[in-house]
Enzyme design. Structure first.
Site, PDB file in Angstrom:
ATOM      1  N   ARG A 121       1.390  10.037   1.111  1.00  0.00           N
ATOM      2  CA  ARG A 121       2.008  11.003   2.024  1.00  0.00           C
ATOM      3  C   ARG A 121       3.178  11.695   1.356  1.00  0.00           C
ATOM      4  O   ARG A 121       3.625  12.742   1.796  1.00  0.00           O
ATOM      5  CB  ARG A 121       2.510  10.297   3.283  1.00  0.00           C
ATOM      6  CG  ARG A 121       1.385   9.897   4.197  1.00  0.00           C
ATOM      7  CD  ARG A 121       1.945   9.227   5.425  1.00  0.00           C
ATOM      8  NE  ARG A 121       1.256   7.990   5.659  1.00  0.00           N
ATOM      9  CZ  ARG A 121       1.545   7.150   6.636  1.00  0.00           C
ATOM     10  NH1 ARG A 121       2.548   7.424   7.443  1.00  0.00           N
ATOM     11  NH2 ARG A 121       0.856   6.058   6.791  1.00  0.00           N
ATOM     12  N   LYS A 179     -11.393  -0.406   6.596  1.00  0.00           N
ATOM     13  CA  LYS A 179     -10.183  -0.277   7.398  1.00  0.00           C
ATOM     14  C   LYS A 179     -10.610   0.205   8.781  1.00  0.00           C
ATOM     15  O   LYS A 179     -11.596   0.955   8.897  1.00  0.00           O
ATOM     16  CB  LYS A 179      -9.276   0.740   6.707  1.00  0.00           C
ATOM     17  CG  LYS A 179      -8.072   1.177   7.515  1.00  0.00           C
ATOM     18  CD  LYS A 179      -7.126   1.950   6.615  1.00  0.00           C
ATOM     19  CE  LYS A 179      -6.076   2.684   7.439  1.00  0.00           C
ATOM     20  NZ  LYS A 179      -4.905   3.024   6.620  1.00  0.00           N
ATOM     21  N   GLU A 201       0.882  -1.178   0.000  1.00  0.00           N
ATOM     22  CA  GLU A 201       0.000   0.000   0.000  1.00  0.00           C
ATOM     23  C   GLU A 201       0.910   1.215   0.000  1.00  0.00           C
ATOM     24  O   GLU A 201       1.552   1.527   0.999  1.00  0.00           O
ATOM     25  CB  GLU A 201      -0.889  -0.050   1.249  1.00  0.00           C
ATOM     26  CG  GLU A 201      -1.797   1.154   1.396  1.00  0.00           C
ATOM     27  CD  GLU A 201      -2.523   1.152   2.745  1.00  0.00           C
ATOM     28  OE1 GLU A 201      -2.850   0.073   3.277  1.00  0.00           O
ATOM     29  OE2 GLU A 201      -2.732   2.256   3.284  1.00  0.00           O
TER      30      GLU A 201
HETATM   31  O1  LIG Z   1      -1.691   5.950   5.760  1.00  0.00           O
HETATM   32  C1  LIG Z   1      -2.851   5.811   6.102  1.00  0.00           C
HETATM   33  O2  LIG Z   1      -3.810   5.949   5.352  1.00  0.00           O
HETATM   34  C2  LIG Z   1      -3.154   5.478   7.495  1.00  0.00           C
HETATM   35  O3  LIG Z   1      -4.272   5.330   7.827  1.00  0.00           O
HETATM   36  C3  LIG Z   1      -2.068   5.325   8.449  1.00  0.00           C
HETATM   37  C4  LIG Z   1      -1.313   4.011   8.346  1.00  0.00           C
HETATM   38  O4  LIG Z   1      -2.133   2.979   7.977  1.00  0.00           O
HETATM   39  C5  LIG Z   1      -0.674   3.782   9.635  1.00  0.00           C
HETATM   40  O5  LIG Z   1       0.223   4.829   9.871  1.00  0.00           O
HETATM   41  C6  LIG Z   1       0.057   2.494   9.768  1.00  0.00           C
HETATM   42  O6  LIG Z   1       0.178   2.312  11.116  1.00  0.00           O
HETATM   43  P1  LIG Z   1       1.490   1.847  11.833  1.00  0.00           P
HETATM   44  O7  LIG Z   1       1.700   0.432  11.428  1.00  0.00           O
HETATM   45  O8  LIG Z   1       1.179   1.986  13.293  1.00  0.00           O
HETATM   46  O9  LIG Z   1       2.577   2.767  11.391  1.00  0.00           O
END
Ligand SMILES: O=C(O)C(=O)C[C@H](O)[C@H](O)COP(=O)(O)O
Length: 210
Positions: A44, A127, A40
Site C-alpha cells: 500500500r 486468504k 506481511e
Molecule cells: O492488505 C491486504 O491485502 C488486505 O487484504 C487487507 C488487510 O489484510 C486487512 O486490511 C487487514 O484487516 P484489519 O485487521 O481489519 O485491518
C-alpha cells in the site's frame, strides 16, 4: 520455505503498513520481541520493497509481501526478498509469477468460484478477506464442507477476541490482522505496545491450541 511451515510457526500474521524501511525494521524488531516471527509488509506504500529488503536482515523474521495487486508488484516483492506473497483477491497472473519463482502465493478468495480457480492452480491455502463481513468462522465451515483439505487464513476484522474461535478450527491455517501494528502505534513509535500486543496474540494462539 513452504507456506504451511511458515503458517504453523505463525498462527497470527501481522499486516504491516510502513512509510520507510527504517520503520519496517523497527516494527519487525518489535514483533520478534513479542514472539511473532513473520510480517506481511503491504504494497500500500511505495516503501514496501525497501522495507522488505531491510527487514530480511532481522534475525528470526520471515518477511512476506501483502496487498500485492498485480504480477509486476509480485515480481518486485520477490526481488526484494519476500518469502510469500499475499493478495486481497485471486489473480492467476500473481499466482503464476510466484510459482515460477518458487515463492508461495496466498491469494484472497471470497467465494466458491474463486476458491475453485485457486485449487485449479494447485493452491491449498487461501486468504479469506474480508473475513468478518463474509461470514467469519461460519462461512469458512461451510466452504470446508465442500473443499476438504483446503485451509484458510481469515483476515479483515480479526481481533484478539475472535482469535480463539478461529484458531480452534483445524481448517484455519492462521489469522491475519493489523491490530498489533495499528497506524498510530507506528507513527508514535510505540514499539513497546506493538511488542505487548504481539505477545498477547501469541499467548491467545497457544491457549487456542497453536
Ligand atoms: O492488505 C491486504 O491485502 C488486505 O487484504 C487487507 C488487510 O489484510 C486487512 O486490511 C487487514 O484487516 P484489519 O485487521 O481489519 O485491518
Amino acid at each position: 520455505m513452504r507456506l504451511d511451515q511458515i503458517l504453523r510457526a505463525n498462527p497470527v500474521i501481522p499486516v504491516v503498513v510502513v512509510n520507510d524501511a527504517q520503520e519496517g525494521v523497527d516494527v519487525g524488531r518489535a514483533l520478534v520481541a513479542g514472539g511473532i516471527s513473520t510480517a506481511e509488509v503491504t504494497f500500500r506504500t511505495a516503501a514496501a520493497p525497501d522495507a522488505i529488503e531491510a527487514m530480511n536482515g532481522i534475525d528470526g523474521l520471515v518477511v512476506g509481501a501483502g496487498t500485492v495487486l498485480n504480477a509486476h508488484q509480485a515480481k518486485r516483492a520477490i526481488e526484494s526478498g519476500a518469502r510469500y506473497v499475499v493478495s486481497p483477491g485471486f489473480s492467476a497472473d500473481i499466482v503464476r509469477t510466484c510459482q515460477e519463482a518458487g515463492v508461495p502465493a496466498l491469494p484472497g478468495c471470497s467465494n466458491a468460484s474463486l476458491i475453485m480457480a485457486a485449487l485449479a492452480m494447485g493452491i491449498d491455502v487461501v486468504k479469506f478477506f474480508p473475513a468478518n463481513i463474509l461470514g467469519g468462522a461460519g462461512a469458512i465451515k461451510a466452504y470446508s464442507a465442500v473443499f476438504p483439505g483446503l485451509r484458510f487464513v481469515p483476515t479483515g476484522g480479526v481481533s484478539p477476541s475472535l482469535l480463539p474461535e478461529y484458531l480452534r478450527m483445524p481448517e484455519i491455517a492462521a489469522c491475519g490482522g493489523s491490530w498489533m501494528v495499528r497506524r498510530e502505534l507506528v507513527e508514535s513509535r510505540n514499539w513497546a505496545t506493538i511488542t505487548a500486543l504481539s505477545a498477547e496474540a501469541v499467548r491467545i494462539a497457544k491457549e487456542s491450541g497453536r
